[in-house]
Design an enzyme around this catalytic site. Structure first.
Site, PDB file in Angstrom:
ATOM      1  N   GLU A  11      -8.642 -20.305  23.375  1.00  0.00           N
ATOM      2  CA  GLU A  11      -9.949 -20.505  23.325  1.00  0.00           C
ATOM      3  C   GLU A  11     -10.268 -21.860  23.494  1.00  0.00           C
ATOM      4  O   GLU A  11     -11.327 -22.365  23.846  1.00  0.00           O
ATOM      5  CB  GLU A  11     -10.803 -20.154  22.049  1.00  0.00           C
ATOM      6  CG  GLU A  11     -11.114 -18.530  21.839  1.00  0.00           C
ATOM      7  CD  GLU A  11     -11.464 -17.954  20.624  1.00  0.00           C
ATOM      8  OE1 GLU A  11     -12.076 -16.846  20.757  1.00  0.00           O
ATOM      9  OE2 GLU A  11     -10.840 -18.575  19.453  1.00  0.00           O
ATOM     10  N   GLU A 172     -15.012 -15.590  12.717  1.00  0.00           N
ATOM     11  CA  GLU A 172     -15.146 -17.214  12.087  1.00  0.00           C
ATOM     12  C   GLU A 172     -16.642 -17.736  11.729  1.00  0.00           C
ATOM     13  O   GLU A 172     -16.675 -18.676  11.154  1.00  0.00           O
ATOM     14  CB  GLU A 172     -14.411 -17.942  13.100  1.00  0.00           C
ATOM     15  CG  GLU A 172     -13.032 -17.646  13.156  1.00  0.00           C
ATOM     16  CD  GLU A 172     -12.524 -16.547  14.009  1.00  0.00           C
ATOM     17  OE1 GLU A 172     -13.454 -16.464  15.031  1.00  0.00           O
ATOM     18  OE2 GLU A 172     -11.565 -16.059  14.153  1.00  0.00           O
ATOM     19  N   ASP A 195     -15.003  -7.600  24.371  1.00  0.00           N
ATOM     20  CA  ASP A 195     -14.409  -6.161  24.218  1.00  0.00           C
ATOM     21  C   ASP A 195     -15.970  -5.680  23.492  1.00  0.00           C
ATOM     22  O   ASP A 195     -16.698  -6.337  23.273  1.00  0.00           O
ATOM     23  CB  ASP A 195     -13.414  -6.047  23.356  1.00  0.00           C
ATOM     24  CG  ASP A 195     -13.596  -6.399  21.771  1.00  0.00           C
ATOM     25  OD1 ASP A 195     -14.110  -5.953  21.043  1.00  0.00           O
ATOM     26  OD2 ASP A 195     -13.302  -7.912  21.615  1.00  0.00           O
TER      27      ASP A 195
HETATM   28  N1  ADE Z   1     -13.416 -10.940  18.385  1.00  0.00           N
HETATM   29  C1  ADE Z   1     -13.495 -10.667  19.681  1.00  0.00           C
HETATM   30  N2  ADE Z   1     -13.548  -9.048  19.656  1.00  0.00           N
HETATM   31  C2  ADE Z   1     -13.537  -8.738  18.151  1.00  0.00           C
HETATM   32  C3  ADE Z   1     -13.677  -7.721  17.548  1.00  0.00           C
HETATM   33  N3  ADE Z   1     -13.691  -6.585  18.281  1.00  0.00           N
HETATM   34  N4  ADE Z   1     -13.757  -7.871  16.123  1.00  0.00           N
HETATM   35  C4  ADE Z   1     -13.915  -9.095  15.394  1.00  0.00           C
HETATM   36  N5  ADE Z   1     -13.617 -10.160  16.403  1.00  0.00           N
HETATM   37  C5  ADE Z   1     -13.441 -10.147  17.570  1.00  0.00           C
END
Ligand code: ADE
Length: 227
Positions: A11, A172, A195
């Site tokens: 990141e 976070e 996702d």
């Molecule tokens: N960061 C990116 N995708 C995530 C997810 N599915 N759950 C928790 N943190 C994430």
């Protein structure tokens, strides 16, 4: 001093590559990258995944490096059908979805002394909207829920979305928001979707982490130019 925080190396790498020149400072079992960008002093770091790591790093950025604003850049899972992989969202407010003393009659995300939701900074959110407008990028603001869990199951995703009216989930933001609120530092958070937080999210995450992290990083650096 402006702080830019990520959770993972992926990141912050795109920012360090774009900035090119920086000083590395090791402190508190982490590495901080100090640089000048368009005349502004910035400090960049990744915290490692999770709320505790992020809270420690945010605190160090503010207390040791004297950050006066903190911008988080990273990726998130989408809970909103209009937010697709590689889309971006800024947090209007953040909450901890895994903070649970409901046994005592309290709402999810609440413990005495804090509110369920912590707001982000209006002025920084406005800057984000103006960058998006200038670059014809579709940017929405929404609720981001944080917890120390990678969400990759439909039932858990549905629960977080329904309980917090959340649009995105990550691991976070709410802890960083709380640090900033308590230390009086304006907080902004941008997340690009990696996702959809349901079955197979782990595979999408692996596939799209780099691409989405870069989208977020580039956008946040554009914002720094306007701060
Ligand atoms: N960061 C990116 N995708 C995530 C997810 N599915 N759950 C928790 N943190 C994430």
């Amino acid at each position: 001093m402006i702080a830019i925080l990520g959770a993972m190396q992926e990141e912050i790498t795109p920012m360090l590559e774009l900035i090119g020149e920086y000083e590395k400072i090791d402190y508190a079992s982490n590495t901080f990258y100090k640089a000048k960008f368009h005349g502004k002093d910035i400090i960049i770091a990744y915290s490692k995944i999770g709320k505790v790591n992020a809270a420690i790093t945010a605190t160090v950025m503010i207390e040791k490096f004297k950050a006066e604003k903190l911008l988080f850049s990273g990726v998130a899972g989408s809970l909103n059908p209009n937010l697709h992989i590689c889309d971006i969202i800024y947090a209007t407010k953040v909450a901890q979805h895994d903070l649970d003393i409901t046994a005592f009659g309290h709402p999810h995300g609440y413990v005495p002394g804090i509110e369920v939701f912590c707001k982000t900074d209006n002025a920084l959110n406005q800057i984000a909207m103006s960058v998006a407008k200038e670059q014809s990028i579709n940017l929405i603001g929404g609720v981001v829920a944080s917890g120390d869990q990678f969400i990759c199951a439909q039932d858990k995703k549905d629960w977080i979305k329904a309980t917090f009216n959340a649009d995105a989930v990550e691991m976070e933001g709410a802890s960083v928001g709380q640090v900033c609120a308590q230390l009086n530092v304006p907080f902004f958070m941008l997340r690009a979707i990696s996702d959809e937080a349901s079955g197979g999210a782990d595979m999408d995450f692996d596939e799209f982490l780099d691409k989405s992290a870069k989208i977020s990083a580039k956008f946040v650096l554009e914002m720094v130019k306007k701060i």
